[in-house]
Write a protein that holds these residues in place. Structure first.
Motif, PDB file in Angstrom:
ATOM      1  N   ALA A  86       0.829  -1.212   0.000  1.00 10.49           N
ATOM      2  CA  ALA A  86       0.000   0.000   0.000  1.00 10.49           C
ATOM      3  C   ALA A  86       0.861   1.259   0.000  1.00 10.49           C
ATOM      4  CB  ALA A  86      -0.922  -0.019   1.222  1.00 10.49           C
ATOM      5  N   VAL A  87       1.922   1.251   0.790  1.00 10.10           N
ATOM      6  CA  VAL A  87       2.836   2.401   0.828  1.00 10.10           C
ATOM      7  C   VAL A  87       3.446   2.631  -0.551  1.00 10.10           C
ATOM      8  CG1 VAL A  87       5.061   3.188   1.717  1.00 10.10           C
ATOM      9  CG2 VAL A  87       3.363   2.241   3.284  1.00 10.10           C
ATOM     10  N   THR A  89       2.440   1.544  -3.652  1.00  9.37           N
ATOM     11  CA  THR A  89       1.507   1.910  -4.724  1.00  9.37           C
ATOM     12  C   THR A  89       1.002   3.338  -4.561  1.00  9.37           C
ATOM     13  OG1 THR A  89      -0.261   0.806  -3.474  1.00  9.37           O
ATOM     14  CG2 THR A  89       0.778  -0.445  -5.242  1.00  9.37           C
ATOM     15  N   GLU A  90       1.001   3.849  -3.340  1.00  5.76           N
ATOM     16  CA  GLU A  90       0.630   5.259  -3.126  1.00  5.76           C
ATOM     17  C   GLU A  90       1.734   6.182  -3.621  1.00  5.76           C
ATOM     18  OE1 GLU A  90      -0.640   8.305   0.496  1.00  5.76           O
ATOM     19  OE2 GLU A  90      -0.510   6.136   0.859  1.00  5.76           O
ATOM     20  N   LEU A  91       2.982   5.788  -3.408  1.00  4.61           N
ATOM     21  CA  LEU A  91       4.115   6.610  -3.837  1.00  4.61           C
ATOM     22  C   LEU A  91       4.340   6.528  -5.340  1.00  4.61           C
ATOM     23  CD1 LEU A  91       6.917   6.046  -1.158  1.00  4.61           C
ATOM     24  CD2 LEU A  91       5.883   8.220  -1.790  1.00  4.61           C
ATOM     25  N   PRO A  93       2.284   5.745  -8.498  1.00  6.70           N
ATOM     26  CA  PRO A  93       0.912   5.500  -8.977  1.00  6.70           C
ATOM     27  C   PRO A  93       0.811   4.448 -10.069  1.00  6.70           C
ATOM     28  CG  PRO A  93       1.333   7.852  -8.731  1.00  6.70           C
ATOM     29  CD  PRO A  93       2.649   7.158  -8.537  1.00  6.70           C
TER      30      PRO A  93
END
Length: 314
Positions: A86-87, A89-91, A93
């Motif tokens: 999650a970390v 894929t947020e950083l 895109p």
């Protein structure tokens, strides 16, 4: 690094790996460190063969000059995989969750891989670094041997900055003196200083894993009782007889006043961790409190050494 066919009944670590662009490296690396990464290693993803993949274990802020990077990060075995994905894929895109790869790694695999690649090395006239599982030959009365298991901390002697500092220590008069090793990593420089005759060394590092590795390696070399270890916030500078710091150019500039407070007048020091071209600003910064400044080079990396002025302020 390990044999993929080896059974893993009790995994010691979790390895995360992914391919990313150079511009994404710094933010991803910092995020993984914040998430609990024990180490981060980078390789050139564009290399044609494994032999061409230069390995780089960066300090914070160091960026390799590669278009695409293969990043591997080591975590405790119980790390939250979904949280790490999650970390990332947020950083990043455009990163799909399936591009983040995980593998369980046994602690012994990392030790064995290092031992397979590392051979005894000499620095200066008499200082040798040996893997802990290789017995030095008898007969050389002048040889000073450091036995090393780097654990998860930076510092095996193979990097040019570490080599530059080891060579400086070999040529320094350390007998009966106190030395500060700022950024002690695996403890290699602190232990070398003690083996070369220093009475006491104070090691400082912002990574608790480095302090653990330094403690273990000092015990292995029979010098633990003469090595004091601190996190930076716990370190209270007292004038020492010598100082060595193998970190990065930015922190070296910021720490000049602290290093001045660490040293007695006339005391020698050595700084490394800077690339060719970064020395000008540091030489100017250190000239206020230090003199006899000189620059040594090994490949693209530099060492600055000199002495504390009798009375000066940074």
């Amino acid at each position: 690094m390990s044999n993929p066919e080896s059974p893993i009944p009790n995994p010691g670590f979790l390895e995360l790996s992914l391919t990313l662009r150079q511009v994404q490296q710094e933010s991803v690396e910092l995020a993984l460190q914040d998430a609990g990464a024990l180490s981060v290693t980078l390789q050139d993803a564009d290399a044609d063969t494994p032999d061409e993949q230069a390995i780089f274990e960066p300090g914070v802020g160091e960026t390799p000059l590669w278009g695409e990077i293969e990043l591997s990060a080591l975590f405790d075995a119980g790390a939250d995989r979904a949280g790490l994905v999650a970390v990332l894929t947020e950083l990043v895109p455009d990163l799909a969750p399936e591009q983040v790869r995980f593998r369980e790694v046994v602690d012994q695999d990392w030790t064995r891989a290092w031992m397979d690649q590392y051979r005894p090395m000499r620095f200066g006239r008499r200082l040798w670094i040996y893997p802990w599982n290789i017995e030095p030959p008898a007969g050389d009365a002048e040889a000073v041997v450091v036995r090393l298991d780097p654990g998860l901390a930076f510092g095996t002697g193979t990097h040019p900055t570490t080599a530059l500092c080891l060579e400086w220590l070999d040529g320094a008069d350390l007998a009966g003196r106190t030395l500060v090793d700022y950024g002690c990593g695996s403890g290699i420089l602190a232990i070398a200083a003690l083996k070369l005759g220093a009475a006491r060394v104070v090691g400082v590092d912002n990574d608790p894993q480095a302090l653990t590795a330094s403690t273990d390696n000092a015990a292995r070399n029979g010098v633990a009782e003469r090595l004091a270890l601190h996190l930076p916030d716990d370190f209270r500078p007292e004038p020492a007889d010598a100082l060595v710091a193998n970190i990065l150019a930015g922190p070296l500039g910021e720490l000049a006043p602290r290093f001045a407070a660490c040293l007695k007048p006339g005391a020698p020091f050595a700084l490394s961790g800077l690339l060719a071209g970064q020395e000008g600003e540091l030489l100017e910064r250190y000239d206020a409190a230090f003199h006899d400044l000189a620059v040594a080079r090994r490949e693209d990396w530099l060492r600055i050494d000199g002495r504390r002025r009798p009375a000066a302020h940074c």
